[in-house]
Design an enzyme around this catalytic site. Structure first.
Site, mmCIF file in Angstrom:
data_model
loop_
_atom_site.group_PDB
_atom_site.id
_atom_site.type_symbol
_atom_site.label_atom_id
_atom_site.label_comp_id
_atom_site.label_asym_id
_atom_site.label_seq_id
_atom_site.Cartn_x
_atom_site.Cartn_y
_atom_site.Cartn_z
ATOM 1 N N GLY A 239 -4.960 -16.921 7.728
ATOM 2 C CA GLY A 239 -3.951 -17.453 6.818
ATOM 3 C C GLY A 239 -4.406 -18.523 5.859
ATOM 4 N N CYS A 344 1.428 3.807 -15.754
ATOM 5 C CA CYS A 344 2.757 3.952 -16.355
ATOM 6 C C CYS A 344 3.828 3.271 -15.517
ATOM 7 C CB CYS A 344 3.050 5.420 -16.576
ATOM 8 S SG CYS A 344 1.945 6.078 -17.823
HETATM 9 C C1 LIG Z 1 -3.810 -10.322 7.967
HETATM 10 C C2 LIG Z 1 -4.062 -11.009 9.245
HETATM 11 C C3 LIG Z 1 -5.036 -12.000 9.324
HETATM 12 C C4 LIG Z 1 -5.803 -12.509 8.131
HETATM 13 O O1 LIG Z 1 -4.998 -13.177 7.232
HETATM 14 P P1 LIG Z 1 -5.682 -13.963 6.005
HETATM 15 O O2 LIG Z 1 -4.546 -14.570 5.313
HETATM 16 O O3 LIG Z 1 -6.362 -12.925 5.187
HETATM 17 O O4 LIG Z 1 -6.606 -14.951 6.587
HETATM 18 C C5 LIG Z 1 -5.284 -12.564 10.561
HETATM 19 N N1 LIG Z 1 -4.613 -12.172 11.658
HETATM 20 C C6 LIG Z 1 -3.663 -11.218 11.616
HETATM 21 C C7 LIG Z 1 -2.974 -10.829 12.859
HETATM 22 C C8 LIG Z 1 -3.355 -10.603 10.410
HETATM 23 O O5 LIG Z 1 -2.408 -9.671 10.376
#
Ligand SMILES: *Cc1c(COP(=O)(O)O)cnc(C)c1O
Length: 422
Positions: A239, A344
């Protein structure tokens, strides 16, 4: 602040001349800077020094085999959300013991496949999944290692479509439910439920939501320990946000992020798992594209590129901002454009009313920070073949995905010749 963005100076990126590269490989073209990715991995490892921590790259951010190989060679594992991603990770040389499996819709077949190769852990998202895991593991006569994904009901302060840690989201389970799982864990003869997992969303630019989520997880971990349930691993998810808009987005530094984890989990002696996706690769990538033409509309001036929403969905899907810059440093008067692709759909817009040095047909532009959720979300919408991808490494480049041919694109389609009854 942008020190680890693929650094572009005098028309070169990582020592590769971008105009020559575009000439040879064509556009649109996804290019990734190896040193920028290595730098990020290094920074995170330094921040994690002294902790029993494993980095599991979220494959969905960029599943290209060459990227996964780079990760594997640096000792990074994988966070997967499908068996397709599992196969990619193994194919790239990631050991199964560094692979964790997340997602609300793991099928029994996918669970069986992942158990077969002995992945590190399942991040379980529902009671039904927990029961399926128990059933499949029992049939295989193995013990599955599992963590419960906690939905901490925290607002990640990001775009609604990439927020995952609110109670209204489909992800994880509330602490009350998780508590019942642990209370009943002895009934799970083939699942070792001894981990906690949390992932509250993506492109998070503040430490506060992380802190809040970790506080809730920590309180629960302490409660479980006191109740006699060992917690051997805590997975803090991914995240961490990146800079899409120079001068505006201020990402959290790796060291500060890890400090917040250290602080929240003080006293925890088990294993720590991290699942960064975007942060490791986004700023390492650029999308090279050429101006097809300038179109003067009645109200707006359009810059029509040869890249489109099928090559990079983020602007149309999330209203995301990407910095867009010309490859040449030639001074030109500033001009305001709506920057669009050939697809489009009105949604095929990379930027509205964006100021850029005046452009002409044939000019080469860079769309920046496209290394995550760029090529990985690409489609062939409007029958546009998938763009090529290249890895740049100190003056050299390697094609890591060849440009899709028309024949590749239609492979598998056929006239309705063989009619059957189901
Ligand atoms: C998508 C996801 C991540 C990675 O998220 P980022 O924002 O790209 O770091 C990590 N853990 C889970 C469970 C995810 O679904």
């Amino acid at each position: 602040m942008q020190e680890h963005q693929a650094s572009i100076t005098g028309g070169t990126c990582e020592g590769v001349d971008l105009a020559a590269l575009a000439q040879r490989e064509g556009t649109p073209l996804h290019a990734y800077s190896t040193s920028s990715i290595r730098q990020r991995i290094g920074d995170l490892k330094i921040a994690l020094a002294g902790l029993d921590a494993t980095i599991c790259f979220a494959v969905k951010a960029n599943p290209n085999l060459a990227i996964l190989q780079l990760m594997a060679n640096a000792g990074v594992g994988a966070d997967i959300v499908s068996v397709g991603e599992l196969r990619r990770a193994l194919n790239a040389g990631m050991p199964a013991e560094r692979i964790v499996f997340s997602g609300v819709g793991k099928s029994a077949d996918e669970i069986a496949g992942a158990l077969n190769v002995g992945i590190l852990r399942f991040n379980v998202e529902s009671l039904d999944e927990l029961h399926t895991l128990q059933r499949v593991a029992k049939a295989q006569e193995v013990t599955a290692r599992a963590a419960v994904r906690i939905n901490p009901d925290v607002d990640a302060q990001t775009h609604a479509k990439i927020s995952t840690g609110k109670s209204e989201n489909k992800f994880g389970v509330g602490i009350d439910e998780a508590r019942r799982w642990f209370a009943d864990r002895k009934a799970l003869t083939h699942v070792q439920l001894d981990g906690l997992h949390v992932h509250i969303g993506s492109q998070i630019l503040s430490l506060d939501p992380f802190r809040l989520a970790l506080q809730r997880v920590t309180a629960f971990w302490r409660e479980l320990e006191q109740a006699g349930h060992p917690v051997n691993s805590i997975d803090v998810g991914g995240g961490l946000g990146v800079c899409y808009r120079a001068g505006v987005d201020r990402p959290v530094a790796a060291a500060d992020y890890v400090d917040a984890i250290r602080e929240a989990l003080a006293g925890y002696r088990g294993r720590l798992l991290l699942e960064p996706g975007r942060w490791l690769v986004a700023e390492a990538g650029v999308l090279l594209t050429r101006v097809l033409r300038i179109k003067q509309g009645t109200e707006r001036r359009f810059l029509v590129l040869d890249a489109a929403m099928n090559d990079l969905q983020r602007p149309s899907l999330y209203d995301a901002w990407h910095d867009i810059v010309p490859v040449t440093d030639e001074p030109r008067p500033p001009t305001t454009y709506d920057i669009v692709g050939p697809v489009c759909e009105t949604g095929d817009t990379f930027a509205r009313a964006r100021e850029l040095p005046e452009c002409a047909a044939g000019d080469l532009l860079l769309i920046r920070a496209t290394g995550a959720y760029g090529a990985s979300m690409a489609s062939t919408y409007n029958s546009r073949p998938l763009a090529a991808e290249v890895l740049l490494d100190q003056g050299r480049y390697a094609v890591v995905r060849r440009r899709q041919h028309f024949e590749d694109m239609i492979a598998g389609e056929q006239p309705a010749r063989n009619w059957e009854t189901a």
